[in-house]
Design a protein around this motif. Structure first.
Motif, PDB file in Angstrom:
ATOM      1  N   VAL A  64       9.695   0.236   3.036  1.00 49.96           N
ATOM      2  CA  VAL A  64       8.323  -0.397   2.393  1.00 49.96           C
ATOM      3  C   VAL A  64       7.817   1.009   1.790  1.00 49.96           C
ATOM      4  O   VAL A  64       7.322   1.443   0.691  1.00 49.96           O
ATOM      5  CB  VAL A  64       7.409  -1.015   3.171  1.00 49.96           C
ATOM      6  N   GLY A  99       4.408  -9.362  -4.094  1.00 51.60           N
ATOM      7  CA  GLY A  99       3.443  -8.169  -4.048  1.00 51.60           C
ATOM      8  C   GLY A  99       3.874  -7.175  -4.948  1.00 51.60           C
ATOM      9  O   GLY A  99       3.270  -6.593  -5.690  1.00 51.60           O
ATOM     10  N   VAL A 100       5.344  -6.838  -4.846  1.00 50.65           N
ATOM     11  CA  VAL A 100       5.815  -5.912  -6.004  1.00 50.65           C
ATOM     12  C   VAL A 100       5.620  -6.363  -7.347  1.00 50.65           C
ATOM     13  O   VAL A 100       5.424  -5.437  -8.106  1.00 50.65           O
ATOM     14  CB  VAL A 100       7.451  -5.657  -5.462  1.00 50.65           C
ATOM     15  N   LEU A 114      -1.586  -9.441   4.669  1.00 49.74           N
ATOM     16  CA  LEU A 114      -2.625  -8.861   5.295  1.00 49.74           C
ATOM     17  C   LEU A 114      -4.072  -9.477   5.497  1.00 49.74           C
ATOM     18  O   LEU A 114      -4.803  -9.302   6.324  1.00 49.74           O
ATOM     19  CB  LEU A 114      -3.044  -7.300   5.017  1.00 49.74           C
ATOM     20  N   ASP A 115      -4.023 -10.554   4.574  1.00 52.84           N
ATOM     21  CA  ASP A 115      -5.402 -11.264   4.904  1.00 52.84           C
ATOM     22  C   ASP A 115      -5.149 -12.601   5.528  1.00 52.84           C
ATOM     23  O   ASP A 115      -6.309 -13.455   5.694  1.00 52.84           O
ATOM     24  CB  ASP A 115      -5.962 -11.657   3.567  1.00 52.84           C
ATOM     25  N   ILE A 171       2.485  -1.414   1.575  1.00 51.46           N
ATOM     26  CA  ILE A 171       2.641  -2.874   1.627  1.00 51.46           C
ATOM     27  C   ILE A 171       2.336  -3.468   0.287  1.00 51.46           C
ATOM     28  O   ILE A 171       0.928  -3.271  -0.085  1.00 51.46           O
ATOM     29  CB  ILE A 171       2.005  -3.622   2.695  1.00 51.46           C
ATOM     30  N   PRO A 172       3.111  -3.913  -0.313  1.00 48.60           N
ATOM     31  CA  PRO A 172       2.485  -4.672  -1.949  1.00 48.60           C
ATOM     32  C   PRO A 172       1.765  -5.811  -1.427  1.00 48.60           C
ATOM     33  O   PRO A 172       2.031  -6.513  -0.713  1.00 48.60           O
ATOM     34  CB  PRO A 172       3.846  -4.821  -2.582  1.00 48.60           C
ATOM     35  N   VAL A 173       0.528  -5.919  -2.119  1.00 52.19           N
ATOM     36  CA  VAL A 173      -0.194  -6.833  -1.970  1.00 52.19           C
ATOM     37  C   VAL A 173      -0.071  -8.057  -3.104  1.00 52.19           C
ATOM     38  O   VAL A 173      -0.303  -7.238  -4.333  1.00 52.19           O
ATOM     39  CB  VAL A 173      -1.771  -6.474  -1.839  1.00 52.19           C
ATOM     40  N   ARG A 201      -6.165  -6.030  -6.667  1.00 54.80           N
ATOM     41  CA  ARG A 201      -6.379  -5.315  -5.373  1.00 54.80           C
ATOM     42  C   ARG A 201      -5.124  -4.381  -5.322  1.00 54.80           C
ATOM     43  O   ARG A 201      -5.492  -3.077  -4.761  1.00 54.80           O
ATOM     44  CB  ARG A 201      -6.382  -6.315  -4.224  1.00 54.80           C
ATOM     45  N   GLU A 202      -4.201  -4.651  -5.719  1.00 57.96           N
ATOM     46  CA  GLU A 202      -2.918  -3.744  -5.682  1.00 57.96           C
ATOM     47  C   GLU A 202      -3.206  -2.425  -6.444  1.00 57.96           C
ATOM     48  O   GLU A 202      -2.890  -1.400  -6.056  1.00 57.96           O
ATOM     49  CB  GLU A 202      -1.559  -4.489  -6.233  1.00 57.96           C
ATOM     50  N   ALA A 242      -6.249  -1.482  -7.619  1.00 54.18           N
ATOM     51  CA  ALA A 242      -7.424  -0.614  -7.292  1.00 54.18           C
ATOM     52  C   ALA A 242      -7.073   0.127  -5.888  1.00 54.18           C
ATOM     53  O   ALA A 242      -7.872   0.929  -5.468  1.00 54.18           O
ATOM     54  CB  ALA A 242      -8.514  -1.668  -6.957  1.00 54.18           C
ATOM     55  N   LYS A 248      -3.061   4.100  -2.432  1.00 54.82           N
ATOM     56  CA  LYS A 248      -1.967   4.032  -1.606  1.00 54.82           C
ATOM     57  C   LYS A 248      -1.822   5.339  -1.145  1.00 54.82           C
ATOM     58  O   LYS A 248      -1.437   6.456  -1.783  1.00 54.82           O
ATOM     59  CB  LYS A 248      -0.775   3.370  -2.462  1.00 54.82           C
ATOM     60  N   ALA A 277      -5.994  -2.310   1.588  1.00 54.11           N
ATOM     61  CA  ALA A 277      -6.547  -3.736   1.173  1.00 54.11           C
ATOM     62  C   ALA A 277      -6.005  -4.421   2.512  1.00 54.11           C
ATOM     63  O   ALA A 277      -4.818  -5.125   2.587  1.00 54.11           O
ATOM     64  CB  ALA A 277      -5.514  -3.994  -0.014  1.00 54.11           C
ATOM     65  N   VAL A 278      -7.081  -4.347   3.303  1.00 54.61           N
ATOM     66  CA  VAL A 278      -6.957  -4.931   4.686  1.00 54.61           C
ATOM     67  C   VAL A 278      -8.037  -5.840   4.787  1.00 54.61           C
ATOM     68  O   VAL A 278      -8.968  -5.888   3.735  1.00 54.61           O
ATOM     69  CB  VAL A 278      -7.133  -3.872   5.850  1.00 54.61           C
ATOM     70  N   THR A 279      -8.088  -6.763   5.749  1.00 51.92           N
ATOM     71  CA  THR A 279      -9.292  -7.635   5.949  1.00 51.92           C
ATOM     72  C   THR A 279     -10.497  -7.392   5.336  1.00 51.92           C
ATOM     73  O   THR A 279     -11.352  -6.448   5.877  1.00 51.92           O
ATOM     74  CB  THR A 279      -9.463  -7.664   7.411  1.00 51.92           C
TER      75      THR A 279
END
Lengths: 361, 375, 296
Positions: free
Chosen positions: A209, A238-239, A283-284, B268-270, B275-276, B278, B281, B373-375
């Motif tokens: 990743v 996501g990608v 992650l959410d 980790i791709p969101v 969000r990705e 912004a 990384k 981009a976590v909780t």
């Protein structure tokens, strides 16, 4: 050591809008493309009558799971499907119908106007030739350059994709490179003739990743610099979200939803797209509850359900979904669409109660 | 691992004996290829409490799968000790080890490769029972039927072969097989990584439910941080055969310290374009040509902080506590902002002389939450 | 890092014997080969029913007759019907061929599997033994053994079987090594399977395809070896005759009649050729399908 900085958000106006008409003649115009195979059990059609266009510089994501037909679509576009596979439909690349070209002309087109990057760089690279040799070869096929000029061009390409000390690295063999570097070499080779369209088939799926992030960044920068249109095929939403302007979701051989990336992730129309997004463990995800699930599994191309292929797993299926295949319904005016009988309801914001369906395993 | 709420202690200190099911002490696994030695696992220690899920995160080459197999003695460890419920696994003879295997099982990544394609699903699931010497056919059949139910497979599949079912169904078979002997500990080695996205959540739900119903203890090995976050209560991050960060899940996600952990989280791709894009990384540096190993930190070649620090190149950082049950192996544990800044500085210097901004010991463990981009 | 495989499009993979037969018969070439081989074997088994002559009845007045309706293959130097002699010779040739193949497969497979399973010194010793045995020229080796133990049918079967065992062992060992690397073998170990159990229940079924092909090729070698031994007089002794013996006789009497040599020769050739063709067909049916189904 190559160093990458933090990724900067791309300016919103640079990419083409969802509507290909806005940017002039499309680079790629696919009409009614189907791929079928003759099997002992009867014909199987993993790609069923799909149509879409790609504008110059546009980044289109082709997202789907097993059996969706996304990889076969890529091969069909490059006319790399051989008997017993049959390809029908038209593929116009910059106005020329690829079906009309003979072998030699096709060979010029492949790599020249449209190039492909594959999932496994190790199998696409010749293990007994140096990287330099292979890139120079790729360059010389499509450009009339002498050995020295080709080599210089190769070195600058390798530098473009972030390889340090390219002239020295060119003398190495593929197995001496890491996965991420090999994939960059593949990208360099694909871009060597400045194609108008790049098809990337799961280019980072086999990578770690952290390496994936680096490679996607490189790819993004490169295609932005050259205005190359990209079709990115992936199962990883996501990608796709990070890279593509528009996303086409495939299911059971059809494109079930097409939408700009920003809108798709916020408000998917097709029930499959919605369910897929919900079921992703990101992650959410709420760790205290069960993950949302799409019951059952994707259908085999040889055993498609009647009517809408998604209906056995769809929370909102009606009788009509069981009997009739949905046609594409336009969503808004920008070329977005969804293939669902209940599209209008969903667009209108009508809250549709899930129909209690069979819990298929 | 160290139970949340316990007093901060260096990692590797076991909690009260009744809590711990699996204790790994300094596990080492080296492979000899010709003249070279590959240090796949180089001194890994952790504890897994009864009933919990321990997450082991790492990318390829981190050694996480090797740890899993070495714990079960599927590959013999080169050094180190593994205690299972107080029993030293290394001390068991072949016959005792075979009996011990009833209690500790594993589910593999590729469901199709891990089953014998010539056997029927029934035969595959019955395998462990037969291998352990069970001869009573009716008893075996009954147990197999029960296992089908437990994992949610229809009895109609009993006589099918693996190639006739889907990946998700085949992984259920793998899980059923792992449960056949009623183990107390199951290792899930990338158990959902090969599955379709929409099927993954089915299997994850099943695993959680089984853990509740059967009182299982899990070790969940994966490269996917998001899934580990969903499944695990404690976790460890591995890089190049070492644990670089370990602690309770929430602690690790809110206050990651190791630059590699930051890189993992950032990468980790969101599935959300805004969000990705912004998201800042934190990228690692490209692994360049292999540097001479001067005995320092394994991550130094890719670390935006450490690549310019002499101590990082020469001294191997030990695991040291930085919070409640939270330990990091780093000379300069970081908050997210400082790693981002260091990356930016490194980019600005464009790989030339060490960036001035990265000179000097950067900020140490901060309380500021990571801005990924976590909780 | 693994991505999502196209796990849904799995193809046929189970290789039960009936399945193999079915797939073989679907190929025209294989079907023809099987039918012809079947006829050969049947004719050998049913020899007494197919001919009214006795293989040993003498009729000196009818020596060296060319082929005719009464004697489709002609007669030999003692007036015996050659067709009959060939049919009964087939019993011996095919009988020894089959028996020695079985012996070669049993001994060789066990040899190779044990070496693969145990690795280390056992493996080394077993394989060097195989190498040493293979280094000795076949006919010389056979000569010594026949001289030592006599040339009865049973002895011949055993000797030829043992001659073919080392090659079988090598191939069985490499097939087993391949399987032992698989993850399902690891899964079996994780469930507490013993080594023997793994060999029998995991490795053997999956190596059966290669072993089947090997057996077919071994059969061809066995028949050829037996014919060669008989040709030089080390094989079956008169009045019994296998094809090799007949060929030798025919070769000796070439000036009296050419037919004597032709028929045994043709029959030997046909049998070996058919067996090799069968091995080829088996290979095609078993291997690419396997690869396709696992990559599908």
């Amino acid at each position: 050591m190559t160093v990458q900085g933090p990724r900067v958000a791309r300016p919103p106006d640079v990419r083409a809008a969802a509507s290909p008409a806005a940017s002039g003649a499309p680079v790629l115009d696919v009409r009614n493309l189907s791929v079928s195979f003759a099997t002992p059990a009867g014909p199987v059609t993993p790609v069923r009558d799909i149509s879409f266009t790609v504008a110059p510089g546009q980044r289109v994501g082709l997202v789907g799971e097993s059996g969706s037909g996304k990889s076969l679509t890529a091969l069909a576009l490059m006319r790399l499907i051989h008997p017993p596979g049959r390809v029908t439909g038209q593929v116009f690349l910059g106005g020329t119908d690829l079906a009309r070209l003979d072998g030699r002309e096709l060979a010029k087109v492949r790599g020249g106007q449209v190039a492909m990057v594959y999932q496994d760089p190790m199998s696409a690279l010749n293990p007994v030739q140096t990287i330099g040799h292979q890139i120079v070869e790729a360059i010389q096929i499509h450009a009339d350059l002498g050995a020295r000029d080709a080599r210089d061009r190769a070195a600058s390409l390798l530098a473009d994709v972030g390889l340090q000390d390219p002239l020295r690295r060119m003398r190495s063999y593929p197995h001496e490179f890491s996965g991420g570097m090999r994939q960059r070499v593949m990208i360099a080779m694909a871009m060597s003739a400045n194609p108008a369209l790049l098809i990337a088939d799961e280019p980072t799926t086999a990578l770690d990743v952290t390496t994936q992030a680096l490679v996607l960044d490189t790819l993004s920068r490169l295609v932005a610099e050259r205005g190359t249109a990209v079709i990115l095929i992936t199962h990883d939403l996501g990608v796709a979200a990070g890279f593509c302007d528009d996303i086409q979701v495939m299911y059971a051989g059809r494109i079930v939803e097409r939408a700009p990336a920003s809108r798709l992730f916020r408000a998917p129309v097709h029930p499959y797209a919605e369910a897929l997004l919900q079921s992703i463990c990101d992650l959410d995800a709420d760790i205290t509850t069960e993950l949302p699930v799409i019951p059952g599994q994707p259908p085999l191309p040889s055993a498609l359900p009647s009517g809408c292929a998604f209906h056995p797993r769809c929370l909102y299926a009606l009788d009509v979904c069981r009997t009739t295949e949905p046609a594409p319904f336009a969503v808004g005016t920008g070329g977005a669409m969804a293939e669902c009988h209940r599209t209008d309801e969903r667009i209108a914001g009508v809250v549709i109660a899930p129909v209690v369906g069979p819990g298929v395993r | 691992m160290i139970s949340p709420g316990a007093a901060p202690a260096p990692a590797g200190v076991a909690p009260a004996p009744s809590d711990a099911l699996v204790v790994v002490e300094n596990l080492v696994k080296h492979y000899r290829t010709g003249r070279q030695v590959v240090r796949a696992v180089d001194g890994v220690s952790f504890t897994i409490g009864r009933g919990e899920t321990f997450g082991l995160v790492g990318e390829s080459g981190s050694g996480k799968s090797t740890v899993a197999r070495a714990i079960l003695r599927l590959h013999e460890p080169t050094a180190g000790r593994v205690l299972f419920d107080g029993v030293d696994l290394g001390s068991l003879g072949p016959h005792e080890l075979r009996r011990q295997r009833r209690l500790m099982q594993i589910v593999f990544q590729d469901p199709f490769a891990s089953v014998n394609r010539r056997k029927t699903l029934s035969e595959i699931i019955a395998g462990p029972l037969v291998f352990q010497g069970e001869r009573d056919q009716p008893k075996i059949q009954a147990r197999v039927a029960r296992l089908f139910d437990i994992v949610g497979l229809s009895q109609a599949y009993a006589h099918r072969h693996p190639h006739e079912i889907s990946g998700g169904q085949c992984q259920r078979v793998g899980i059923a097989r792992a449960l056949a002997l009623e183990p107390s500990f199951v290792i899930l080695d990338e158990a959902v990584s090969s599955l379709d996205v929409s099927v993954r959540s089915q299997i994850l739900n099943l695993l959680k439910q089984l853990q509740r119903d059967l009182g299982l203890t899990y070790m969940f090995v994966s490269h996917d941080l998001a899934i580990v976050r969903y499944m695990a209560s404690n976790m460890a991050v591995m890089y190049a055969g070492r644990i670089v960060e370990v602690g309770p899940r929430d602690e690790l996600f809110e206050r990651p310290q190791h630059p590699y952990t930051h890189a993992l989280m950032g990468a980790i791709p969101v599935p959300d374009p805004e969000r990705e894009r912004a998201k800042t990384k934190v990228l690692t540096l490209e692994a360049g040509p292999a540097l001479v190993d001067r005995g320092g930190c394994r991550y130094v070649a890719r670390c935006p902080i450490g690549r310019s620090q002499e101590v990082c190149a020469t001294v191997d950082p030990p695991l040291a506590a930085v919070g409640a049950g939270h330990a990091v192996a780093c000379h300069f544990p970081q908050s997210a902002e400082s790693v981002v800044a260091a990356s930016a500085a490194a980019a600005a210097a464009a790989g030339g002389a060490p960036a001035a901004a990265a000179a000097g010991p950067p900020a140490t463990a901060g309380g500021a939450p990571a801005d990924h981009a976590v909780t | 890092m693994a991505g999502t495989r196209d796990l849904e499009v799995a193809g046929p993979g189970a290789v039960a014997l009936p399945g193999v037969m079915r797939r073989l018969l679907r190929r025209r070439a294989a079907a023809i080969v099987l039918v012809l081989l079947g006829l050969l074997i049947l004719s050998a088994i049913a020899a007494p029913l197919l001919t009214s002559y006795s293989p040993t009845a003498l009729a000196p007045r009818d020596r060296f007759l060319p082929p005719s309706p009464a004697h489709p293959f002609g007669t030999d130097e003692l007036g015996r019907d050659l067709l009959t002699r060939v049919l009964f010779g087939g019993r011996i040739a095919l009988g020894i061929g089959a028996a020695s193949t079985v012996i070669a497969m049993l001994v060789g497979t066990a040899w190779g599997f044990i070496a693969a399973m145990r690795q280390g010194w056992t493996d080394e010793i077993l394989m060097r033994l195989a190498d040493a045995t293979m280094a000795i020229p076949t006919i010389l080796f056979a000569l010594v053994l026949v001289a030592a133990f006599g040339a009865s049918t049973v002895n011949l079967a055993i000797i030829i079987g043992l001659l073919l065992a080392p090659v079988t062992a090598r191939l069985a060992r490499s097939a087993a090594l391949d399987e032992l690397k698989s993850e399902y073998v690891l899964a079996a170990v994780a469930s507490g399977a013993t080594r023997t159990r793994i060999l029998l229940s995991e490795v053997l079924p999956n190596t059966l395809p290669s072993l089947l092909v090997l057996a077919t090729l071994n059969a061809a070698s066995a028949i050829l070896t037996e014919a060669s031994l008989s040709f030089v007089g080390l094989g079956v002794q008169p009045p019994e005759a296998s094809w090799g013996t007949l060929l030798f006789q025919g070769y000796q009497k070439l000036y009296q009649t050419i037919w004597y040599a032709i028929f045994p020769g043709v029959v030997i050739f046909m049998t070996i050729w058919l067996l090799n063709l069968l091995a080829d067909q088996l290979q095609s049916v078993l291997d690419p399908r396997e690869r396709e189904s696992s990559r599908a």
